[in-house]
Design a protein around this motif. Structure first.
Motif, PDB file in Angstrom:
ATOM      1  N   TRP A  89       0.614  -0.975   0.094  1.00 36.49           N
ATOM      2  CA  TRP A  89       0.146   0.057   0.054  1.00 36.49           C
ATOM      3  C   TRP A  89       0.790   1.284   0.088  1.00 36.49           C
ATOM      4  O   TRP A  89       0.378   2.217  -0.772  1.00 36.49           O
ATOM      5  N   GLU A  92       1.962   1.546  -3.664  1.00 39.39           N
ATOM      6  CA  GLU A  92       0.893   1.939  -4.474  1.00 39.39           C
ATOM      7  C   GLU A  92       0.495   3.606  -4.093  1.00 39.39           C
ATOM      8  O   GLU A  92      -0.194   4.138  -5.075  1.00 39.39           O
ATOM      9  N   HIS A 184     -13.049  -4.081  -2.433  1.00 39.27           N
ATOM     10  CA  HIS A 184     -11.838  -4.981  -2.006  1.00 39.27           C
ATOM     11  C   HIS A 184     -12.134  -6.199  -1.371  1.00 39.27           C
ATOM     12  O   HIS A 184     -11.647  -7.294  -1.857  1.00 39.27           O
ATOM     13  N   GLU A 214      -9.870 -14.748   2.210  1.00 35.48           N
ATOM     14  CA  GLU A 214      -8.356 -14.939   1.463  1.00 35.48           C
ATOM     15  C   GLU A 214      -7.359 -15.455   2.980  1.00 35.48           C
ATOM     16  O   GLU A 214      -6.746 -16.431   2.676  1.00 35.48           O
ATOM     17  N   ASP A 299      -3.440 -13.747  -9.318  1.00 34.93           N
ATOM     18  CA  ASP A 299      -3.454 -12.531  -8.365  1.00 34.93           C
ATOM     19  C   ASP A 299      -2.119 -11.596  -9.014  1.00 34.93           C
ATOM     20  O   ASP A 299      -1.561 -12.025 -10.267  1.00 34.93           O
TER      21      ASP A 299
END
Ligand SMILES: O=c1[nH]cnc2c1ncn2[C@@H]1O[C@H](CO)[C@@H](O)[C@H]1O
Ligand SMILES: [Zn+2]
Length: 432
Positions: A89, A92, A184, A214, A299
């Motif tokens: 993150w 990103e 998300h 997940e 992914d």
């Protein structure tokens, strides 16, 4: 006159009614398959002699974050929470639109070269991914990732952007681009927000792409917050249906499986990402036994670290043999089905099978290789011995994107070099 004829090939149709042809011909016209047989009387502008090769449906990657090619190998060998929140993150946060374009183009190039003809993506600056898909010739179902994190303002802004993206790109690139909403996950979006997203998706008539259960941490967080797991929460919200593509689905109970099956939810199984992040083993054998539509995804490249669906097929086949203690689990043909027919069903594309009337998303795999010799059983070789780099020809929507290992759709050197530079500059900004 036809557009393309592929001749002298082993034709793996993946059509249960037709079976395979040992030496067959596939004819393509106006983006569609118009004939499959031993021989054809047609002539065509392009004739591809596929002697010693297998012609089959292009592979469908049902869970990617394409532009994460830029973060390939950037943060390995970490716990998911630490990997995502402390490494990915922050990186990103430094992404610019042009980075996403360059990273997505690199992903498209990699997919063309390894036999993937369509993919489902969830990320940011999705206009850029859409432009990359448009330029590359691939087919995709794209969604703007919505990470609300219980911040109402952020949620509203995200949803607005998600809607703008859907309205701008649905059906673009001659129908090769479809759009979805991309909340998300149930542990990063509030209940109210998920309900709102569902409403918008229904209104716009598009699907929803979401990460579900997940990790065990997600399961525990959901139980603590709501007293129930993600699947039950989504079920109680009326969120689940055949329009939903649920990635991972690792921590499912038998009851969860029944709910997902009853609602016709499509599951994207990502074994390599799940193994790399030690998320766990999705109960794929059980889901398939119950007749669910289980598909395959890679992914993003920060958790895989490539987009080669041949690797994913082999890993899926092996993982569920060892996890069930049953070497007959997930045989080769079933795994091929997951990567073709099932993937196409999940994305709602008229592809995934070589059949007259279907769209011509086709790959040719070169079997004249040491590691593919001898060949007693084609599906076995495709799953257990072949690699993405054995794909010599990739056709999407009846257009040849690569033939004889030469990519026409993109300038390979420039795409690679631009992405390498963008990635280095991105990481320099993160470390500044
Ligand atoms: O395996 C994963 N689990 C959770 N999030 C992920 C995974 N891979 C990528 N992302 C993250 O999902 C967002 C896109 O909507 C991005 O932040 C991406 O890094
Ligand atoms: Zn993901």
């Amino acid at each position: 006159m036809a557009d393309i004829i592929i001749k002298n090939a082993y034709v793996l149709t993946m059509d249960p009614d037709a079976g395979d042809l040992k030496n067959g011909t596939v004819v393509i016209e106006d983006g569609k398959i118009t004939e499959i047989g031993d021989k054809t009387k047609e002539s065509a502008d392009t004739v591809i002699d596929a002697k010693g090769s297998v012609v089959m449906p292009g592979l469908v990657n049902t869970h990617t974050h394409a532009a994460m090619t830029l973060l390939r190998g950037y943060a390995d060998d970490l716990q998911l929470a630490e990997w995502l929140e402390k490494q990915i993150w922050p990186a990103e946060a430094q992404l610019k639109a042009e980075d996403v374009y360059k990273g997505s183009l690199l992903a498209c190039l990699e997919m063309i070269k390894s036999g993937t003809t369509s993919f489902a993506d969830m990320y940011f600056f999705m206009d850029e991914t859409a432009k990359a898909v448009e330029a590359s010739g691939l087919r995709a179902s794209l969604s703007h990732g919505l990470i609300e994190l219980w911040n109402k303002e952020k949620g509203e802004a995200d949803l607005k952007e998600g809607k703008r993206f859907v309205q701008t790109w649905q059906g673009a690139a001659g129908g090769r681009i479809k759009t979805m909403y991309g909340p998300h996950a149930p542990n990063t979006c509030s209940e109210e927000f998920l309900a709102k997203v569902k409403e918008e998706a229904r209104r716009d008539g598009v699907g929803i792409h979401i990460h579900v259960l997940e990790t065990e941490a997600e399961l525990n967080a959901m139980k603590k917050r709501y007293g129930k797991c993600s699947v039950h929460l989504l079920e109680d919200l009326g969120f689940l249906g055949p329009d939903v593509l649920a990635a991972h689905c690792v921590w499912l109970s038998d009851g969860d499986i029944d709910i997902l099956r009853k609602r016709g939810v499509n599951v994207s199984h990502n074994p390599i990402s799940n193994m790399k992040l030690a998320s766990g083993i999705a109960p794929v054998y059980k889901m398939l036994e119950k007749g669910m539509n289980v598909t395959l995804g890679t992914d993003g490249c920060a958790s895989n670290n490539n987009l080669d669906l041949f690797e994913e097929m082999k890993t899926a086949a092996l993982l569920h043999k060892v996890s069930t203690g049953n070497p007959t689990a997930l045989p080769a043909r079933q795994v091929l089905e997951m990567a073709t027919v099932n993937g196409a069903k999940a994305l709602g594309t008229e592809t995934g099978m070589l059949k007259v009337g279907k769209k011509a998303d086709i790959i040719i795999v070169d079997m004249k290789k040491p590691h593919l010799t001898p060949c007693f059983d084609v599906p076995s070789h495709l799953v257990y011995s072949a690699k993405g780099s054995d794909v010599r020809t990739t056709i999407v929507d009846g257009k040849v994107l690569m033939d004889n290992y030469r990519v026409f759709a993109l300038d390979e050197e420039k795409v690679t070099e631009d992405a390498r530079k963008a990635a280095e500059e991105l990481v320099a900004r993160v470390n500044a």
